[in-house]
Design a protein around this motif. Structure first.
Motif, PDB file in Angstrom:
ATOM      1  N   ALA A  21       0.803  -1.228   0.000  1.00 37.62           N
ATOM      2  CA  ALA A  21       0.000   0.000   0.000  1.00 37.62           C
ATOM      3  C   ALA A  21       0.833   1.273   0.000  1.00 37.62           C
ATOM      4  O   ALA A  21       0.287   2.369   0.064  1.00 37.62           O
ATOM      5  CB  ALA A  21      -0.925   0.005   1.218  1.00 37.62           C
ATOM      6  N   LEU A  22       2.170   1.166  -0.099  1.00 37.49           N
ATOM      7  CA  LEU A  22       2.997   2.369  -0.055  1.00 37.49           C
ATOM      8  C   LEU A  22       2.651   3.347  -1.174  1.00 37.49           C
ATOM      9  O   LEU A  22       2.813   4.554  -1.035  1.00 37.49           O
ATOM     10  CB  LEU A  22       4.483   1.990  -0.136  1.00 37.49           C
ATOM     11  N   SER A  23       2.205   2.818  -2.301  1.00 39.46           N
ATOM     12  CA  SER A  23       1.862   3.678  -3.440  1.00 39.46           C
ATOM     13  C   SER A  23       0.395   4.091  -3.440  1.00 39.46           C
ATOM     14  O   SER A  23      -0.035   4.844  -4.323  1.00 39.46           O
ATOM     15  CB  SER A  23       2.179   2.941  -4.747  1.00 39.46           C
ATOM     16  N   ALA A  24      -0.388   3.584  -2.475  1.00 42.27           N
ATOM     17  CA  ALA A  24      -1.846   3.752  -2.526  1.00 42.27           C
ATOM     18  C   ALA A  24      -2.311   5.157  -2.219  1.00 42.27           C
ATOM     19  O   ALA A  24      -3.444   5.524  -2.553  1.00 42.27           O
ATOM     20  CB  ALA A  24      -2.514   2.771  -1.568  1.00 42.27           C
ATOM     21  N   SER A  25      -1.474   5.982  -1.595  1.00 41.80           N
ATOM     22  CA  SER A  25      -1.911   7.331  -1.234  1.00 41.80           C
ATOM     23  C   SER A  25      -2.280   8.144  -2.468  1.00 41.80           C
ATOM     24  O   SER A  25      -3.189   8.985  -2.426  1.00 41.80           O
ATOM     25  CB  SER A  25      -0.822   8.046  -0.436  1.00 41.80           C
ATOM     26  N   VAL A  26      -1.569   7.909  -3.569  1.00 39.47           N
ATOM     27  CA  VAL A  26      -1.847   8.657  -4.800  1.00 39.47           C
ATOM     28  C   VAL A  26      -3.234   8.283  -5.328  1.00 39.47           C
ATOM     29  O   VAL A  26      -4.039   9.151  -5.704  1.00 39.47           O
ATOM     30  CB  VAL A  26      -0.773   8.367  -5.866  1.00 39.47           C
ATOM     31  N   LEU A  27      -3.529   6.988  -5.347  1.00 35.44           N
ATOM     32  CA  LEU A  27      -4.856   6.528  -5.770  1.00 35.44           C
ATOM     33  C   LEU A  27      -5.929   7.032  -4.813  1.00 35.44           C
ATOM     34  O   LEU A  27      -7.009   7.464  -5.237  1.00 35.44           O
ATOM     35  CB  LEU A  27      -4.876   4.998  -5.833  1.00 35.44           C
ATOM     36  N   ALA A  28      -5.638   6.995  -3.506  1.00 38.80           N
ATOM     37  CA  ALA A  28      -6.612   7.431  -2.501  1.00 38.80           C
ATOM     38  C   ALA A  28      -6.977   8.897  -2.687  1.00 38.80           C
ATOM     39  O   ALA A  28      -8.148   9.280  -2.611  1.00 38.80           O
ATOM     40  CB  ALA A  28      -6.049   7.196  -1.102  1.00 38.80           C
ATOM     41  N   HIS A  29      -5.980   9.729  -2.946  1.00 40.06           N
ATOM     42  CA  HIS A  29      -6.260  11.153  -3.148  1.00 40.06           C
ATOM     43  C   HIS A  29      -7.084  11.372  -4.415  1.00 40.06           C
ATOM     44  O   HIS A  29      -8.033  12.176  -4.421  1.00 40.06           O
ATOM     45  CB  HIS A  29      -4.949  11.932  -3.228  1.00 40.06           C
ATOM     46  N   GLU A  30      -6.719  10.661  -5.472  1.00 40.81           N
ATOM     47  CA  GLU A  30      -7.456  10.822  -6.729  1.00 40.81           C
ATOM     48  C   GLU A  30      -8.920  10.423  -6.562  1.00 40.81           C
ATOM     49  O   GLU A  30      -9.821  11.069  -7.094  1.00 40.81           O
ATOM     50  CB  GLU A  30      -6.806   9.979  -7.825  1.00 40.81           C
ATOM     51  N   TYR A  48       9.143   4.452  13.209  1.00 39.79           N
ATOM     52  CA  TYR A  48       9.552   3.053  13.340  1.00 39.79           C
ATOM     53  C   TYR A  48       8.445   2.064  13.010  1.00 39.79           C
ATOM     54  O   TYR A  48       8.705   0.881  12.836  1.00 39.79           O
ATOM     55  CB  TYR A  48      10.075   2.787  14.757  1.00 39.79           C
ATOM     56  N   SER A  49       7.216   2.516  12.954  1.00 43.48           N
ATOM     57  CA  SER A  49       6.108   1.663  12.530  1.00 43.48           C
ATOM     58  C   SER A  49       5.191   2.540  11.702  1.00 43.48           C
ATOM     59  O   SER A  49       4.891   3.664  12.098  1.00 43.48           O
ATOM     60  CB  SER A  49       5.356   1.093  13.736  1.00 43.48           C
ATOM     61  N   PHE A  50       4.736   2.038  10.536  1.00 40.66           N
ATOM     62  CA  PHE A  50       4.217   2.952   9.538  1.00 40.66           C
ATOM     63  C   PHE A  50       2.719   2.844   9.289  1.00 40.66           C
ATOM     64  O   PHE A  50       2.204   3.466   8.360  1.00 40.66           O
ATOM     65  CB  PHE A  50       4.990   2.753   8.238  1.00 40.66           C
ATOM     66  N   ALA A  51       2.000   2.079  10.114  1.00 41.34           N
ATOM     67  CA  ALA A  51       0.561   1.931   9.896  1.00 41.34           C
ATOM     68  C   ALA A  51      -0.162   3.271   9.992  1.00 41.34           C
ATOM     69  O   ALA A  51      -1.004   3.604   9.147  1.00 41.34           O
ATOM     70  CB  ALA A  51      -0.018   0.944  10.913  1.00 41.34           C
ATOM     71  N   ASP A  52       0.155   4.053  11.008  1.00 39.78           N
ATOM     72  CA  ASP A  52      -0.545   5.326  11.218  1.00 39.78           C
ATOM     73  C   ASP A  52      -0.244   6.315  10.096  1.00 39.78           C
ATOM     74  O   ASP A  52      -1.133   7.031   9.618  1.00 39.78           O
ATOM     75  CB  ASP A  52      -0.154   5.929  12.568  1.00 39.78           C
ATOM     76  N   ALA A  53       1.024   6.370   9.669  1.00 38.82           N
ATOM     77  CA  ALA A  53       1.393   7.285   8.581  1.00 38.82           C
ATOM     78  C   ALA A  53       0.730   6.868   7.279  1.00 38.82           C
ATOM     79  O   ALA A  53       0.322   7.725   6.483  1.00 38.82           O
ATOM     80  CB  ALA A  53       2.913   7.315   8.414  1.00 38.82           C
ATOM     81  N   LEU A  54       0.598   5.562   7.051  1.00 40.76           N
ATOM     82  CA  LEU A  54      -0.054   5.077   5.836  1.00 40.76           C
ATOM     83  C   LEU A  54      -1.515   5.514   5.807  1.00 40.76           C
ATOM     84  O   LEU A  54      -1.997   6.057   4.807  1.00 40.76           O
ATOM     85  CB  LEU A  54       0.047   3.555   5.770  1.00 40.76           C
ATOM     86  N   ALA A  55      -2.224   5.297   6.913  1.00 43.94           N
ATOM     87  CA  ALA A  55      -3.626   5.715   6.975  1.00 43.94           C
ATOM     88  C   ALA A  55      -3.751   7.227   6.873  1.00 43.94           C
ATOM     89  O   ALA A  55      -4.700   7.748   6.278  1.00 43.94           O
ATOM     90  CB  ALA A  55      -4.262   5.211   8.269  1.00 43.94           C
ATOM     91  N   GLY A  56      -2.792   7.947   7.433  1.00 42.59           N
ATOM     92  CA  GLY A  56      -2.872   9.408   7.449  1.00 42.59           C
ATOM     93  C   GLY A  56      -2.396  10.083   6.181  1.00 42.59           C
ATOM     94  O   GLY A  56      -2.610  11.289   6.004  1.00 42.59           O
ATOM     95  N   SER A  57      -1.766   9.336   5.278  1.00 39.76           N
ATOM     96  CA  SER A  57      -1.188   9.963   4.089  1.00 39.76           C
ATOM     97  C   SER A  57      -2.243  10.652   3.233  1.00 39.76           C
ATOM     98  O   SER A  57      -1.987  11.708   2.647  1.00 39.76           O
ATOM     99  CB  SER A  57      -0.433   8.913   3.258  1.00 39.76           C
ATOM    100  N   VAL A  58      -3.440  10.080   3.172  1.00 41.48           N
ATOM    101  CA  VAL A  58      -4.488  10.691   2.347  1.00 41.48           C
ATOM    102  C   VAL A  58      -5.002  11.982   2.971  1.00 41.48           C
ATOM    103  O   VAL A  58      -5.433  12.900   2.276  1.00 41.48           O
ATOM    104  CB  VAL A  58      -5.638   9.680   2.109  1.00 41.48           C
ATOM    105  N   VAL A  59      -4.943  12.080   4.312  1.00 41.83           N
ATOM    106  CA  VAL A  59      -5.326  13.325   4.987  1.00 41.83           C
ATOM    107  C   VAL A  59      -4.314  14.423   4.661  1.00 41.83           C
ATOM    108  O   VAL A  59      -4.673  15.538   4.276  1.00 41.83           O
ATOM    109  CB  VAL A  59      -5.406  13.108   6.513  1.00 41.83           C
ATOM    110  N   ALA A  60      -3.027  14.104   4.807  1.00 37.88           N
ATOM    111  CA  ALA A  60      -1.984  15.089   4.522  1.00 37.88           C
ATOM    112  C   ALA A  60      -1.990  15.498   3.053  1.00 37.88           C
ATOM    113  O   ALA A  60      -1.633  16.627   2.709  1.00 37.88           O
ATOM    114  CB  ALA A  60      -0.622  14.526   4.908  1.00 37.88           C
ATOM    115  N   ALA A  61      -2.408  14.577   2.177  1.00 32.06           N
ATOM    116  CA  ALA A  61      -2.427  14.869   0.743  1.00 32.06           C
ATOM    117  C   ALA A  61      -3.468  15.915   0.379  1.00 32.06           C
ATOM    118  O   ALA A  61      -3.353  16.561  -0.675  1.00 32.06           O
ATOM    119  CB  ALA A  61      -2.685  13.583  -0.040  1.00 32.06           C
ATOM    120  N   LYS A  62      -4.489  16.099   1.198  1.00 31.99           N
ATOM    121  CA  LYS A  62      -5.536  17.076   0.897  1.00 31.99           C
ATOM    122  C   LYS A  62      -4.950  18.452   0.602  1.00 31.99           C
ATOM    123  O   LYS A  62      -5.331  19.120  -0.359  1.00 31.99           O
ATOM    124  CB  LYS A  62      -6.502  17.184   2.070  1.00 31.99           C
ATOM    125  N   THR A  63      -4.013  18.860   1.447  1.00 29.44           N
ATOM    126  CA  THR A  63      -3.411  20.184   1.292  1.00 29.44           C
ATOM    127  C   THR A  63      -1.937  20.103   0.927  1.00 29.44           C
ATOM    128  O   THR A  63      -1.249  21.120   0.891  1.00 29.44           O
ATOM    129  CB  THR A  63      -3.571  20.984   2.601  1.00 29.44           C
TER     130      THR A  63
END
Length: 585
Positions: free
Chosen positions: A81-90, A281-296
């Protein structure tokens, strides 16, 4: 404007995914600045009891109303899912994390049931070995028929498939990130998603053929490579230059994952409106949050949860905001165990200008152990930790000014340090004088490795004063105890197999190896000892003793007819063990 149009606009606003206020399901800390501060910094903490619940909280922060699309990704391995933020934002789709089974993924399904429109689509990222077909069955049972799985043969192929599923309006920029070093891809995820740049995951040494074909087809004019040569080699850069001779190739990298994270943030967000904090050190939270940060298009900044201060580059990045009269908000992904209250306070202090990156953040209380009537001078300096995590020696004034070693027992001395608002304490313990040691051994360590130094000090303190009766057996693991966060141990480099990697309690093996050499000099009976799998630099070759609770231990037996007293202490950058013989009781 007539009333009907106004109502339609209001409905659209309420149902859109641009929800940046305080969510009903998010824990909110209104961390107010001092009354005389010219700026106000707000802070939200988005978290749940588990990473899966946290992703639901983040999703509801992203969109409290209805959504047309949702992305499901595993919360147990983040590569797919590392690349999924781009799809999520779109697709304006929140990213929800699922466990290995439907039964353990209630939070994700609750969000889908409550927020996905009847005709909405669910994207499943990764193959059936990662997210099983029972998830599709469950979604169908819920009446959701529009389910699309995006999966490749491996993580690299999956990133290619995600890139291929994006709406193709002409791709001018592509990001190449490591499929092994997750932090680099997540560091750029919000920016890439905001701009619609595909993130392609790559092995270290060579681009897969599908990705070469993708680059040749899209012919981007700009390619960003995240991370150093250790994760994306120059061979890959050369391949890209060969494929795209007219493209601008730029590598974004620092000395550590935290440095790379900040370099990426400074490149794309020198003036952010919001800073998103997440553990590095653990990336679950950043992965879920990437689409939020992508908004702006705002940055996700990684922190080290094991220390209350910030990485050097991060502290410098934050300090610039105050200097440039900027006022970003803070949003933390995850609970206080992964983004501590102290980290939030340190971040706020720097953004406010309440502290500089080189200001003293904390000075730990210290202890000293001496023998009765031994000459002892209170230290002229103490170690101070700065906001940027550097450690320096600073002068200290003690009260009383001189240490008294005449009486056995403990005394407390208070110390004052200029520009530090708290008193520090030195506990001086005077013990009964003992004879000359029968064996002594010392090793040296790097004081700048703060976490490792603290681990060494904890282990040394646990072993000091151990008394072994004749014939008694000693276990290092039993003496020191399990290395846990609760016990105060921190992340530092450890040897795992044939590689150095961050691990809890790093540095402990220097303590066991130093004791091993003292025990050898005393001719005590070694009953268990294991060498490291890689050479270490603090003892000569073949003179080390690695430990790993509870599997690997260092053990010996007091094979003398006298009691053996273990004394251990740290002075400056030197760790010492002394063994004494005492007469039978």
């Amino acid at each position: 404007m007539n009333k009907k149009i106004m109502v339609l606009i209001l409905i659209f606003f309420l149902c859109s995914c641009i929800f940046v206020g305080t969510p009903a399901v998010a824990a909110t800390n209104n961390l107010s600045p001092a009354a005389d501060s010219p700026q106000i910094v707000s802070s939200n903490r988005l978290y749940g009891q588990t990473r899966f619940e946290t992703s639901k909280v983040i999703a509801e922060y992203y969109c409290i109303g209805k959504v047309k699309n949702v992305i499901l990704s595993t919360g147990n391995d983040f590569a797919d899912a590392l690349s999924a933020s781009v799809l999520a934002h779109e697709k304006e789709a929140p990213i929800l994390l699922v466990d290995s089974s439907v039964d353990n993924s209630k939070d994700a399904f609750d969000y889908v049931t409550q927020h996905l429109v009847a005709t909405g689509r669910v994207y499943i990222i990764g193959g059936t070995g990662i997210i099983s077909t029972e998830f599709e069955t469950k979604l169908n049972d819920l009446g959701i028929k529009n389910v699309l799985r995006i999966a490749g043969m491996d993580r690299y192929d999956t990133s290619y498939k995600i890139a291929g599923s994006l709406h193709d309006t002409g791709i001018s920029t592509v990001v190449i990130s490591s499929g092994e070093q997750f932090s680099d891809a997540l560091s750029i995820s919000s920016f890439a998603a905001n701009k619609g740049w595909p993130i392609l995951l790559s092995p270290q040494d060579a681009l897969p053929q599908d990705m070469k074909n993708f680059l040749l087809e899209k012919k981007p004019s700009k390619v960003y490579i995240t991370g150093g040569e250790g994760v994306i080699s120059d061979n890959i850069k050369s391949e890209i230059i060969s494929l795209l001779p007219r493209a601008d190739i730029e590598r974004l990298t620092g000395q550590s994952q935290f440095d790379t994270n900040v370099i990426i943030a400074e490149t794309f967000a020198p003036n952010p409106s919001t800073i998103y904090l997440a553990t590095g050190y653990s990336f679950a939270d950043a992965l879920a949050g990437s689409v939020v940060a992508a908004k702006t298009g705002d940055p996700i900044i990684f922190i080290d949860p094991s220390v209350p201060t910030l990485p050097n580059s991060t502290a410098s990045y934050f300090a610039k905001f105050y200097a440039n009269i900027l006022n970003p908000s803070l949003v933390s992904f995850g609970g206080s165990r992964v983004v501590t209250d102290e980290i939030i306070k340190s971040s706020r202090d720097l953004i406010w200008g309440k502290a500089k990156e080189t200001s003293i953040h904390s000075i730990a209380d210290i202890t000293a152990i001496v023998t009765q009537n031994e000459e002892y001078s209170l230290p002229a300096t103490v170690q101070a930790k700065l906001y940027n995590s550097d450690a320096i020696e600073v002068p200290v004034q003690w009260n009383p000014k001189f240490g008294d070693t005449n009486k056995i027992g403990s005394s407390v001395y208070e110390g004052a340090v200029e520009e530090y608002g708290q008193m520090i304490k030195l506990t001086l313990t005077v013990k009964e004088a003992v004879s000359v040691p029968i064996a002594q051994y010392s090793t040296h360590f790097d004081l700048n490795q703060v976490n490792r130094t603290e681990n060494i000090r904890l282990a040394v303190k646990a072993l000091d004063g151990k008394l072994l009766a004749p014939g008694e057996r000693f276990s290092f693991n039993e003496g020191v105890g399990e290395r846990t966060v609760e016990a105060g141990y921190k992340e530092a480099m450890v040897i795992v197999g044939d590689a150095f990697t961050p691990g809890l309690g790093g540095g402990i093996c220097q303590v066991s190896s130093t004791l091993y050499n003292a025990v050898t000099l005393a001719h005590l009976e070694i009953t268990e000892r294991h060498p490291h799998s890689l050479p270490v630099d603090y003892v000569p070759p073949g003179q080390d003793a690695t430990v790993s609770f509870p599997i690997l231990d260092f053990k010996f037996r007091n094979n003398t007819d006298a009691y053996i007293l273990i004394r251990s202490f740290v002075e400056g950058d030197t760790l010492t063990f002394q063994l004494y013989k005492k007469a039978k009781k």
